[in-house]
Enzyme design. Structure first.
Site, short mmCIF file in Angstrom:
data_model
loop_
_atom_site.label_atom_id
_atom_site.label_comp_id
_atom_site.label_asym_id
_atom_site.label_seq_id
_atom_site.Cartn_x
_atom_site.Cartn_y
_atom_site.Cartn_z
N ALA A 20 -8.05 -0.19 2.32
CA ALA A 20 -9.31 0.20 1.70
C ALA A 20 -10.01 -0.96 1.00
O ALA A 20 -11.18 -0.84 0.64
CB ALA A 20 -9.07 1.32 0.69
N TYR A 21 -9.32 -2.06 0.80
CA TYR A 21 -9.93 -3.21 0.13
C TYR A 21 -10.81 -3.98 1.11
O TYR A 21 -10.33 -4.80 1.90
CB TYR A 21 -8.85 -4.13 -0.44
CG TYR A 21 -7.96 -3.50 -1.49
CD1 TYR A 21 -8.29 -2.31 -2.12
CD2 TYR A 21 -6.74 -4.09 -1.84
CE1 TYR A 21 -7.47 -1.73 -3.08
CE2 TYR A 21 -5.92 -3.53 -2.79
CZ TYR A 21 -6.28 -2.35 -3.41
OH TYR A 21 -5.45 -1.79 -4.35
N GLY A 22 -12.10 -3.66 1.05
CA GLY A 22 -13.03 -4.35 1.95
C GLY A 22 -12.88 -3.93 3.39
O GLY A 22 -13.12 -4.75 4.29
#
Length: 297
Positions: free
Chosen positions: A69-71
């Site tokens: 989900a990070y970037g």
């Protein structure tokens, strides 16, 4: 004296994994911060991120935590660039969704992470959560998500299973499941719910405990700017936050987001120079206990 490989290590609970006292958090590699001229999608940002990951490994930070989900996978891809040549030097942890999906989707998500991270195995995979209701807990352990991770573990694609919790008390229900070995909890100087509601139980179960929001995500520092601006002049408030978490014997490793190599240098030196004078596991957190502590002094 060189800093290389100087970071102290500790056993991550019953996993037996030896991890550094601070972990490299992967969120900055997927988060844009224009105010600080940080863009991990730009060529300059990518180079800085890769240099930071390498510097962390050079200095003995051997725990790297990220998430798809990070970037939208950017963090995993940047870390994966380094993993091409340095995978065996670290404990690698990522996360997986669980809401609204079942076994097959969990397996597919983890395998996508494996590809982005350029590895055939993950040391830790955590259910990426905030606050777990009783119904959501039931879905995870009985509705397919946990079954998916157990199958991946059986095949050797992942090592240990964990979860992340913004509201630590909602993670307590998972302690009775021996499949969960790592608990990543929001715990910091201004949010200490975990201290009363799960850390003692987690230590009794000998699970790995990792903190997120270690530096309060800058919230404490931002609030102090308005209420007590002179505090920052007296002592760096990020240092105070890190020292607080490192002073609690129930915590194994503290996740710290770092964007540039010089931040790695600063934090490693801080950890290596710091020797807690008090175990914050013993800090009184109820009025009656504060009175008793005062009376005993």
């Amino acid at each position: 004296m060189t800093l290389e490989r100087s970071m102290q290590k500790i056993a991550l609970g019953r996993t037996g994994l030896q991890v550094s006292r601070i972990a490299l958090g992967g969120y900055p590699f997927g988060g844009l911060n224009r105010a600080n001229n940080w863009d991990p999608w730009s060529e300059e940002g990518r180079k800085s991120a890769i240099a930071t990951i390498n510097r962390a490994l050079d200095l003995g930070i051997n725990y790297i935590d990220t998430a798809p989900a990070y970037g939208e996978g950017n963090s995993e891809r940047l870390i994966g660039e380094v993993m091409k040549s340095r995978r065996d030097e670290c404990v690698l942890a990522t996360k997986v969704r669980w809401d609204g999906i079942g076994k097959a989707d969990v397996i597919a998500s983890v395998r996508d992470s494996l590809k982005r991270l350029n590895t055939d195995r993950l040391d830790i995979v955590q259910f990426h959560g905030g606050m777990f209701s009783a119904e959501e807990y039931e879905h995870i352990v009985k509705g397919g998500p946990l079954e998916g991770l157990l199958e991946l573990r059986e095949k050797g694609e992942i090592g240990f299973i964990g979860l992340t919790a913004e509201e630590p008390w909602t993670a307590r229900q998972f302690l009775k499941h021996k499949e969960f070995d790592v608990f990543q909890l929001a715990y910091n100087f201004i949010y200490q719910s975990a201290a009363r509601h799960i850390l003692n139980e987690a230590r009794a179960e000998n699970v790995g405990v990792v903190t997120m929001r270690t530096m309060t995500s800058g919230i404490f520092q931002r609030g102090v700017r308005y209420l007590a601006p002179d505090w920052q002049k007296a002592k760096d408030l990020f240092q105070v936050c890190l020292e607080f978490v490192l002073s609690d014997s129930r915590v194994h490793s503290a996740i710290v987001g770092m964007r540039w190599p010089e931040e790695v240098d600063l934090n490693v030196k801080l950890v290596n120079d710091f020797h807690p004078a008090f175990d914050f596991a013993q800090l009184p957190r109820m009025t009656v206990d504060v009175y008793r502590a005062q009376d005993a002094e």
